[in-house]
Design a protein around this motif. Structure first.
Motif, mmCIF file in Angstrom:
data_model
loop_
_atom_site.group_PDB
_atom_site.id
_atom_site.type_symbol
_atom_site.label_atom_id
_atom_site.label_comp_id
_atom_site.label_asym_id
_atom_site.label_seq_id
_atom_site.Cartn_x
_atom_site.Cartn_y
_atom_site.Cartn_z
ATOM 1 N N HIS A 120 4.717 1.135 -6.491
ATOM 2 C CA HIS A 120 6.165 0.979 -6.592
ATOM 3 C C HIS A 120 6.733 0.106 -5.473
ATOM 4 O O HIS A 120 7.935 0.088 -5.251
ATOM 5 C CB HIS A 120 6.841 2.355 -6.588
ATOM 6 N N LYS A 121 5.836 -0.597 -4.770
ATOM 7 C CA LYS A 121 6.208 -1.554 -3.723
ATOM 8 C C LYS A 121 6.897 -0.889 -2.536
ATOM 9 O O LYS A 121 7.646 -1.525 -1.809
ATOM 10 C CB LYS A 121 7.085 -2.670 -4.297
ATOM 11 N N ARG A 122 6.612 0.403 -2.349
ATOM 12 C CA ARG A 122 7.100 1.110 -1.158
ATOM 13 C C ARG A 122 5.975 1.066 -0.124
ATOM 14 O O ARG A 122 5.275 2.045 0.103
ATOM 15 C CB ARG A 122 7.490 2.544 -1.514
ATOM 16 N N TYR A 123 5.780 -0.095 0.470
ATOM 17 C CA TYR A 123 4.598 -0.343 1.287
ATOM 18 C C TYR A 123 4.590 0.466 2.581
ATOM 19 O O TYR A 123 3.544 0.924 3.026
ATOM 20 C CB TYR A 123 4.478 -1.832 1.581
ATOM 21 N N LYS A 124 5.755 0.644 3.191
ATOM 22 C CA LYS A 124 5.825 1.437 4.420
ATOM 23 C C LYS A 124 5.436 2.887 4.124
ATOM 24 O O LYS A 124 4.640 3.496 4.856
ATOM 25 C CB LYS A 124 7.246 1.380 5.000
ATOM 26 N N GLU A 125 5.983 3.441 3.041
ATOM 27 C CA GLU A 125 5.663 4.821 2.667
ATOM 28 C C GLU A 125 4.184 4.961 2.309
ATOM 29 O O GLU A 125 3.560 5.990 2.575
ATOM 30 C CB GLU A 125 6.537 5.260 1.489
ATOM 31 N N SER A 126 3.609 3.925 1.693
ATOM 32 C CA SER A 126 2.190 3.949 1.342
ATOM 33 C C SER A 126 1.326 4.056 2.598
ATOM 34 O O SER A 126 0.378 4.854 2.655
ATOM 35 C CB SER A 126 1.826 2.684 0.565
ATOM 36 N N ILE A 127 1.669 3.271 3.612
ATOM 37 C CA ILE A 127 0.924 3.289 4.879
ATOM 38 C C ILE A 127 0.993 4.671 5.525
ATOM 39 O O ILE A 127 -0.013 5.202 6.000
ATOM 40 C CB ILE A 127 1.476 2.203 5.824
ATOM 41 N N VAL A 128 2.165 5.280 5.504
ATOM 42 C CA VAL A 128 2.350 6.594 6.127
ATOM 43 C C VAL A 128 1.583 7.671 5.363
ATOM 44 O O VAL A 128 0.883 8.501 5.963
ATOM 45 C CB VAL A 128 3.848 6.948 6.213
#
Length: 308
Positions: free
Chosen positions: A205-213
């Motif tokens: 869903h292109k929530r890259y910061k949340e993916s990293i966390v």
């Protein structure tokens, strides 16, 4: 019976469909052949538990009810076709995302609940193989049941149903991700599995910061479980660096193992909630890809090294 939230918690509702998804007729036919094969095997074939058999008509009745609710239509099929033929005819010609929703629906029907876990995952493996030979950029995650001890009996606590995930652009290294997910099927890694899948979902869903966390949380959860299984004391609030230092100290493994874990922690600290500072941090797709692949590799390493 399906719960109303389950009806709408499917592939097409989790993803923004930007272009038509192509699922050709050969793939659809083969998947129905797999389902029909289930209905042609009696309980002596080892497909079913509770002494029951898979009933194709009952299965199609359940699927039809779900389709009617999800699509908000009464006339999903032509009544003169009959339930089974009508449902199959509809699914052979529907939009690709609707067919992918149907594949997820299968596992939530009462009829599929009669099939042994091993056979469910064999069914999943077969679908994934069909997708791969037709170069379809999707795959199904595994089916998993979590049981708890209740007195002298085991009680079903929860189920992780298979989800269709996108492999488009090969954002993950399948040779790394798949073995990691296989390891996380173990009941003790239930929360880790959920956190890692959450990281993959954020990425899609292109929530890259949340993916990293989320991926970093999965890694930290693995380290805490390793400490528990080896009876090594640790602080419940400990984060990545103290955890790996504790594991190294308690296990008397090389200090340079710390360097194996550090890249994931650095990405989280610099690009996650601790990385903003005065300016907004722009987290890129490539950075999230790196985190996903790093964490998958580190999970395999940690479990292989310390969970013996």
């Amino acid at each position: 019976m399906f719960k109303i939230k389950e009806i709408f918690s499917v592939f097409s509702k989790r993803n923004k469909i930007e272009k038509e998804i192509e699922i050709n007729s050969e793939v659809r036919n083969r998947i129905f052949m797999l389902i029909i094969d289930l209905s042609n095997n009696d309980d002596n074939g080892g497909y079913y538990r509770f002494g029951s058999t898979f009933n194709m008509e009952k299965f199609c009745v359940e699927i039809l009810k779900v389709l009617m609710m999800r699509l908000g239509k009464f006339d999903v099929i032509h009544k003169n076709k009959g339930i089974v033929n009508g449902v199959i005819e509809f699914l052979l010609s529907c939009k690709g995302e609707v067919f992918l929703d149907f594949i997820e629906d299968c596992f939530k029907t009462d009829e599929f609940k009669l099939v042994w876990i091993e056979k469910k995952n064999e069914f999943i493996d077969n679908i994934n193989y069909i997708f791969s030979i037709e170069d379809i950029k999707f795959e199904l995650t595994k089916y998993k049941e979590y049981w708890i001890e209740s007195g002298n009996m085991s009680k079903l606590d929860s189920i992780t149903y298979p989800q269709v995930i996108c492999k488009e652009n090969m954002f993950i290294n399948a040779k790394i991700i798949e073995p990691a997910l296989e390891l996380l099927i173990d009941d003790v890694f239930k929360n880790v599995n959920n956190e890692f899948l959450e990281g993959l979902s954020h990425y899609k869903h292109k929530r890259y910061k949340e993916s990293i966390v989320s991926c970093c949380c999965a890694l930290e959860s693995v380290m805490k479980i390793i400490c528990l299984k080896n009876k090594w004391k640790y602080n419940d609030n400990a984060t990545g660096l103290p955890l790996i230092k504790n594991i190294i100290e308690q296990s008397q493994t090389p200090n340079w193992y710390e360097g194996i874990i550090m890249p994931t922690l650095t990405l989280r600290n610099k690009l996650g909630p601790h990385g903003k500072g005065a300016a907004e941090v722009n987290v890129t797709k490539v950075q999230a890809q790196l985190q996903i692949n790093l964490v998958a590799s580190q999970i395999i390493f940690l479990i292989g090294e310390y969970d013996r």
